[in-house]
Scaffold this motif. Structure first.
Motif, PDB file in Angstrom:
ATOM      1  N   UNK A  73      64.480  36.308  32.106  1.00 47.41           N
ATOM      2  CA  UNK A  73      64.815  35.635  33.363  1.00 47.41           C
ATOM      3  C   UNK A  73      63.673  35.780  34.368  1.00 47.41           C
ATOM      4  N   UNK A  74      63.038  36.950  34.398  1.00 46.96           N
ATOM      5  CA  UNK A  74      61.918  37.148  35.317  1.00 46.96           C
ATOM      6  C   UNK A  74      60.744  36.262  34.927  1.00 46.96           C
ATOM      7  N   UNK A  75      60.502  36.133  33.636  1.00 44.38           N
ATOM      8  CA  UNK A  75      59.428  35.265  33.164  1.00 44.38           C
ATOM      9  C   UNK A  75      59.655  33.826  33.601  1.00 44.38           C
ATOM     10  N   UNK A  76      60.890  33.357  33.504  1.00 46.31           N
ATOM     11  CA  UNK A  76      61.222  32.003  33.946  1.00 46.31           C
ATOM     12  C   UNK A  76      61.077  31.862  35.455  1.00 46.31           C
ATOM     13  N   UNK A  77      61.419  32.928  36.193  1.00 49.82           N
ATOM     14  CA  UNK A  77      61.272  32.916  37.645  1.00 49.82           C
ATOM     15  C   UNK A  77      59.799  32.804  38.035  1.00 49.82           C
ATOM     16  N   UNK A  78      58.942  33.536  37.333  1.00 49.63           N
ATOM     17  CA  UNK A  78      57.501  33.462  37.598  1.00 49.63           C
ATOM     18  C   UNK A  78      56.986  32.053  37.295  1.00 49.63           C
ATOM     19  N   UNK A  83      54.980  26.748  39.525  1.00 51.56           N
ATOM     20  CA  UNK A  83      55.100  25.302  39.725  1.00 51.56           C
ATOM     21  C   UNK A  83      55.384  24.957  41.182  1.00 51.56           C
ATOM     22  N   UNK A  84      56.140  25.800  41.860  1.00 49.60           N
ATOM     23  CA  UNK A  84      56.535  25.519  43.241  1.00 49.60           C
ATOM     24  C   UNK A  84      55.407  25.783  44.234  1.00 49.60           C
ATOM     25  N   UNK A  85      54.601  26.805  43.954  1.00 47.56           N
ATOM     26  CA  UNK A  85      53.514  27.193  44.868  1.00 47.56           C
ATOM     27  C   UNK A  85      52.174  27.203  44.138  1.00 47.56           C
ATOM     28  N   UNK A  86      51.735  26.055  43.622  1.00 55.58           N
ATOM     29  CA  UNK A  86      50.501  26.028  42.820  1.00 55.58           C
ATOM     30  C   UNK A  86      49.244  26.439  43.584  1.00 55.58           C
ATOM     31  N   UNK A  87      49.243  26.237  44.902  1.00 50.32           N
ATOM     32  CA  UNK A  87      48.065  26.574  45.694  1.00 50.32           C
ATOM     33  C   UNK A  87      48.100  27.998  46.236  1.00 50.32           C
ATOM     34  N   UNK A  88      49.237  28.663  46.093  1.00 50.51           N
ATOM     35  CA  UNK A  88      49.392  29.977  46.716  1.00 50.51           C
ATOM     36  C   UNK A  88      49.740  31.105  45.742  1.00 50.51           C
ATOM     37  N   UNK A  89      50.407  30.775  44.644  1.00 52.10           N
ATOM     38  CA  UNK A  89      50.808  31.817  43.701  1.00 52.10           C
ATOM     39  C   UNK A  89      49.595  32.368  42.968  1.00 52.10           C
ATOM     40  N   UNK A  90      49.489  33.705  42.935  1.00 53.44           N
ATOM     41  CA  UNK A  90      48.344  34.340  42.290  1.00 53.44           C
ATOM     42  C   UNK A  90      48.701  34.995  40.967  1.00 53.44           C
ATOM     43  N   UNK A 102      60.114  47.796  37.274  1.00 54.54           N
ATOM     44  CA  UNK A 102      59.048  47.614  38.251  1.00 54.54           C
ATOM     45  C   UNK A 102      58.239  46.363  37.939  1.00 54.54           C
ATOM     46  N   UNK A 103      58.165  45.450  38.901  1.00 57.39           N
ATOM     47  CA  UNK A 103      57.395  44.224  38.739  1.00 57.39           C
ATOM     48  C   UNK A 103      56.579  43.976  39.997  1.00 57.39           C
ATOM     49  N   UNK A 104      55.628  43.042  39.902  1.00 58.26           N
ATOM     50  CA  UNK A 104      54.850  42.665  41.078  1.00 58.26           C
ATOM     51  C   UNK A 104      54.746  41.152  41.158  1.00 58.26           C
ATOM     52  N   UNK A 105      54.635  40.656  42.378  1.00 50.99           N
ATOM     53  CA  UNK A 105      54.396  39.244  42.658  1.00 50.99           C
ATOM     54  C   UNK A 105      53.275  39.172  43.676  1.00 50.99           C
ATOM     55  N   UNK A 106      52.282  38.339  43.393  1.00 53.38           N
ATOM     56  CA  UNK A 106      51.089  38.276  44.227  1.00 53.38           C
ATOM     57  C   UNK A 106      50.838  36.856  44.702  1.00 53.38           C
ATOM     58  N   UNK A 118      64.864  36.040  47.622  1.00 53.69           N
ATOM     59  CA  UNK A 118      65.542  35.407  46.489  1.00 53.69           C
ATOM     60  C   UNK A 118      66.477  36.411  45.804  1.00 53.69           C
ATOM     61  N   UNK A 119      67.752  36.090  45.665  1.00 50.26           N
ATOM     62  CA  UNK A 119      68.711  37.034  45.076  1.00 50.26           C
ATOM     63  C   UNK A 119      68.421  37.357  43.617  1.00 50.26           C
ATOM     64  N   UNK A 120      67.616  36.538  42.943  1.00 52.05           N
ATOM     65  CA  UNK A 120      67.288  36.815  41.545  1.00 52.05           C
ATOM     66  C   UNK A 120      66.401  38.045  41.385  1.00 52.05           C
ATOM     67  N   UNK A 121      65.877  38.534  42.502  1.00 51.20           N
ATOM     68  CA  UNK A 121      65.036  39.733  42.463  1.00 51.20           C
ATOM     69  C   UNK A 121      65.791  40.987  42.893  1.00 51.20           C
ATOM     70  N   UNK A 122      67.057  40.825  43.254  1.00 50.27           N
ATOM     71  CA  UNK A 122      67.813  41.944  43.823  1.00 50.27           C
ATOM     72  C   UNK A 122      67.899  43.141  42.876  1.00 50.27           C
ATOM     73  N   UNK A 123      67.927  42.895  41.576  1.00 48.54           N
ATOM     74  CA  UNK A 123      68.109  43.983  40.613  1.00 48.54           C
ATOM     75  C   UNK A 123      66.789  44.581  40.144  1.00 48.54           C
ATOM     76  N   UNK A 124      65.678  44.140  40.728  1.00 51.56           N
ATOM     77  CA  UNK A 124      64.359  44.622  40.315  1.00 51.56           C
ATOM     78  C   UNK A 124      63.689  45.404  41.430  1.00 51.56           C
TER      79      UNK A 124
END
Length: 215
Positions: A73-78, A83-90, A102-106, A118-124
């Motif tokens: 599910x996290x892989x799909x979220x990434x 796709x949603x933030x092509x100019x900003x997602x690192x 433990x995960x990171x988003x940059x 986003x509630x999909x991150x609540x358990x991480x």
């Protein structure tokens, strides 16, 4: 293919140090198997993969779901962020820290408000990193450009890849016959500007070295 991806993600998490959980208080506060399957949207095929890994590791199904059931599910979220933030997602991935979730988003700039809440991150356990100054799309395009420039210069053994956490493009390349007798600095000094960018790190290997890389 889902089985292979699920197992690969598990291997990465294990390599990052998921640690023993037998004495962890988390065991007493985990959601039930049914709750986790619903929360993660686990498919029957994915559940079969998780059962296999649980048997291999000596985990209960509950513990296996807690450790790795969320990864698909996290892989799909990434992918969605990509796709949603092509100019900003690192970048996004599993952290090399202790803990099973433990995960990171940059992002290249401030974290979008809807991502942070986003509630999909609540358990991480999420580490948000911002102001990297580059996007994943830009870094990927630079990797392709650098790789093909090396090939155009007559290098036949080239391995090029991104360091998504730092924005660096690493190039491992075997010297050409024309480079004999020259220092690394002398060889690199002849390269065009795109190969001498501040975030490009070129490592010259002895002539004849076999390296990987896509043409």
């Amino acid at each position: 293919m889902k089985a292979l991806r699920s197992i690969a993600l598990y291997v990465l998490l294990a390599a990052c140090g998921s640690g023993e959980m037998s004495d962890s208080p988390l065991l007493t506060s985990m959601p039930t198997v049914g709750e986790m399957i619903e929360q993660f949207g686990t498919t029957p095929a994915e559940l079969e993969d998780i059962r296999f890994i649980a048997d291999e590791e000596g985990w209960s199904l509950e513990e296996a779901l807690y450790r790795i059931g969320w990864q698909e599910a996290f892989s799909l979220f990434v992918d969605e962020l990509r796709k949603t933030y092509p100019e900003d997602f690192s970048a996004g991935g599993i952290s090399r820290d202790e803990g099973p979730r433990n995960v990171f988003l940059t992002f290249r700039g401030p974290i979008p408000e809807d991502v942070g809440s986003d509630p999909r991150l609540d358990h991480l356990d999420v580490e948000f990193r911002e102001t990297t100054g580059f996007s994943e799309a830009e870094l990927s395009a630079q990797v392709i450009d650098v790789h093909h420039t090396m090939l155009d210069l007559g290098f036949t053994e080239v391995g090029t890849g991104p360091e998504t956490e730092t924005g660096e493009v690493r190039v491992d390349v075997a010297r050409r016959p024309v480079d004999r007798g020259k220092t690394d600095a002398e060889v690199i000094a002849t390269f065009p500007a795109n190969l001498r960018a501040d975030n490009v790190a070129i490592v010259l290997h002895p002539e004849g070295t076999v390296l990987g890389g896509d043409d």
